[in-house]
Design a protein around this motif. Structure first.
Motif, short mmCIF file in Angstrom:
data_model
loop_
_atom_site.label_atom_id
_atom_site.label_comp_id
_atom_site.label_asym_id
_atom_site.label_seq_id
_atom_site.Cartn_x
_atom_site.Cartn_y
_atom_site.Cartn_z
N MET A 6 0.89 7.96 -6.16
CA MET A 6 0.21 6.92 -5.40
C MET A 6 -0.91 7.51 -4.55
N ASN B 147 -4.47 0.55 5.41
CA ASN B 147 -3.05 0.32 5.19
C ASN B 147 -2.51 1.24 4.10
N GLN B 148 -3.29 1.40 3.02
CA GLN B 148 -2.87 2.29 1.94
C GLN B 148 -2.89 3.74 2.40
N GLN C 210 -4.84 -0.91 -8.07
CA GLN C 210 -4.37 -1.74 -6.97
C GLN C 210 -5.55 -2.40 -6.27
N GLN D 158 3.35 -1.66 -6.66
CA GLN D 158 2.17 -1.27 -5.90
C GLN D 158 1.92 0.23 -6.02
N ARG D 159 3.00 1.00 -6.02
CA ARG D 159 2.84 2.44 -6.18
C ARG D 159 2.37 2.77 -7.60
N ASP E 21 -8.93 2.09 2.37
CA ASP E 21 -8.05 1.00 2.79
C ASP E 21 -7.09 1.60 3.82
N ALA F 107 -1.20 1.93 -7.70
CA ALA F 107 -1.98 2.92 -6.96
C ALA F 107 -2.21 4.15 -7.82
N LEU G 35 -7.66 -2.81 -3.32
CA LEU G 35 -7.94 -2.09 -2.08
C LEU G 35 -8.85 -2.91 -1.19
N LEU H 191 -4.85 6.62 -4.94
CA LEU H 191 -5.61 6.09 -3.81
C LEU H 191 -6.88 6.90 -3.58
#
Length: 557
Positions: free
Chosen positions: A387, A303-304, A257, A248-249, A301, A252, A259, A391
């Motif tokens: 990451m 959470n991100q 990823q 996931q990183r 996002d 990102a 989103l 993002l």
């Protein structure tokens, strides 16, 4: 002597007898203007006004203090050499010879006329001296014009030099800006190339993890209550979960990823993380939050973003081993002109500043590269900043990093303003009505992933028909299969999952389709909205997604 032409003024100093009057008449007859002086001091006063010629009798100077007159002569400007005519007598001897020689040294431009003389001789001498003085005035005018020309030339040169300096400064500034832009472009190209490589590797790694986690998930239900086997299995699953976090990183960083962006109140998000951040950085670090009310919402996002802030906070903690201050600040910024990283518009700048060790320029230049880390072995993957950078970029903003050795580091997340109220983060209620098992068409070109996913589905009680390409899936549907659900991978050769979904919807618009993918590489390709399940997923996640799409009771855990 201010005029540029002769004034025809003749100063006469002849204090004995009637010489002054006689000389004045002869001067007037020659067309000049006589001015009679009483003594040497009066002569000097008249000299300071204006004069073309000085006519003096020898006896007016003999035995007198001539230093003031000599000083006036020496003080003349470079163009001036005032002519003196001295009328002498038949005086002979060494004293008069020395006196006359001294006059030549002090008065410089001097002519001697011996008396008695004819009137014409005096007039001719005075007129000759006056013409010489007129040429001096011409020289003065010429020198003045030359000086004015030189001054004007100097002004022009100075103006031109200033213009050239300004032009050179602009060229230097443009050159520096171009070099910075080229460096930024090269860095962006480098990061983009690395991102493409990392994204591909992460996607493949996700597929491997999918097979590992799926099989471990199934195996966990068949080992019974053996503590040792349970412990080993849980260790394997934890390793797989860490691998999933790592991918996931990587995704990102590669900006691939998945989103779930929505209008987010960043101020509320930051304040809601205070407890978590304090627990992560420890008691030796003072946490300051500067989040003014009225900060606009941003498209992100949440959470991100929380993960990104936590990463930045942990990095700041590691940079302050002896303690310090961690400051998180929010402010509203407007970008009027586009630059290499941001389009014009409104942004919220979220900065995370520490008072730690800081970085040198070489380290700062590589800080966001994946796997680059200044931490010791086993203390970090080198993907935290990567990451965060990915993002911000994927969310339409940018990530900027500033650092000074011995002062600290400031990380800035620039996020685009949403322009609407924050959306609720609550998950929608999922209907879980009980229904018979479903017939599912599973499409995945990777046989290992297909086998793992098929086993998970069959373990949930579903009937699964397997296809290894989009064309094969269409052929199966053409042969009469009427599934309740299609689950398809996206990145497949020949026909992608989206292409397959478009073809299936053309045949059966109401057939549910679930897209299982490792990253968001499908964005912008086709205008079709599909529910997605991010790889790697667990059996519970798979069951939940099926329950969202079909009236089927989820698997009882």
């Amino acid at each position: 002597m201010a005029d540029d032409v002769s004034t025809n003024n003749v100063l006469i100093l002849a204090p004995v007898g009637r010489d002054a009057g006689a000389c004045a008449r002869l001067v007037e007859q020659a067309g000049l203007v006589p001015r009679v002086c009483e003594d040497v001091s009066g002569l000097i006063v008249e000299l300071d006004r204006e004069a073309d010629v000085v006519l003096i009798t020898e006896e007016a100077l003999y035995g007198k203090a001539l230093d003031p007159l000599a000083a006036w002569v020496r003080a003349q400007p470079p163009w001036s050499d005032l002519p003196f005519i001295v009328l002498t007598n038949h005086n002979e001897g060494a004293r008069f010879t020395a006196f006359r020689r001294d006059l030549v040294g002090k008065l410089r431009n001097i002519a001697f006329l011996e008396r008695p003389m004819q009137a014409i001789s005096l007039q001719a001498a005075v007129l000759t001296a006056e013409r010489g003085r007129a040429r001096q005035y011409e020289a003065r005018a010429y020198l003045s014009a030359q000086q004015q020309t030189a001054e004007e030339l100097e002004r022009l040169v100075a103006r031109r030099t200033a213009a050239l300096e300004q032009a050179n400064e602009r060229i230097r500034a443009e050159s520096e800006q171009r070099e910075r832009a080229q460096a930024a472009l090269l860095q962006a190209q480098k990061i983009e190339t690395i991102g493409q490589l990392v994204g591909g590797v992460a996607h493949d790694f996700n597929n491997l993890l999918m097979a590992i986690m799926g099989n471990l998930d199934l195996l966990a239900r068949r080992i019974g209550d053996d503590p040792r086997k349970t412990r080993l299995l849980e260790g394997a699953m934890e390793g797989a979960r860490r691998g999933a976090t790592l991918t996931q990183r990587l995704l990102a960083f590669a900006r691939r990823q998945e989103l779930q962006s929505r209008a987010t109140d960043v101020r509320a998000l930051v304040e809601g993380m205070i407890g978590l951040i304090k627990g992560s950085v420890g008691p030796m670090i003072e946490l300051k939050i500067m989040a003014p009310e009225g900060t606009p919402t941003v498209d992100i996002d949440p959470n991100q973003l929380e993960m990104a802030l936590l990463n930045l906070a942990v990095n700041a903690r590691d940079a302050m081993p002896s303690g310090g201050t961690l400051t998180m600040a929010l402010d509203h910024q407007k970008v009027a002109e586009a630059d290499t990283t941001l389009a014009p518009g409104d942004y919220v700048r979220l900065s995370v500043q520490d008072t730690g060790e800081g970085m040198d320029s070489e380290t700062l230049a590589r800080a966001i590269e994946p796997f680059f880390s200044t931490k010791g072995v086993g203390k970090g993957t080198g993907l935290g900043l990567s990451m965060v950078h990915g993002l911000a970029d994927q969310s339409g903003g940018t990530f900027r990093l500033h650092s000074w050795q011995g002062v600290g580091t400031t990380a800035e997340l620039w996020l685009p303003v949403a322009g609407r109220a924050a959306e609720s983060s609550a998950q929608p209620h999922v209907s879980r009505a009980v229904a018979p098992s479903a017939t599912i068409l599973l499409v995945d070109d990777d046989t290992l992933i297909a086998a793992s996913t098929m086993a998970l589905l069959e373990d949930l009680g579903h009937r699964v028909v397997e296809a290894h390409s989009g064309k094969e899936a269409l052929a199966i549907l053409s042969d009469g299969l009427n599934p309740d659900l299609v689950i398809t991978d996206h990145a497949m050769p020949g026909m992608t999952g989206l292409d397959l979904a478009v073809a299936v919807r053309a045949r059966n618009p109401t057939l549910p389709i679930l897209l299982a993918t490792g990253y968001a590489e499908l964005q912008g390709e086709l205008s079709i909205e599909l529910p997605r399940l991010a790889k790697p997923f667990t059996q519970e996640q798979l069951s939940t997604e099926i329950a969202r799409l079909l009236p089927i009771a989820p698997f009882k855990w």
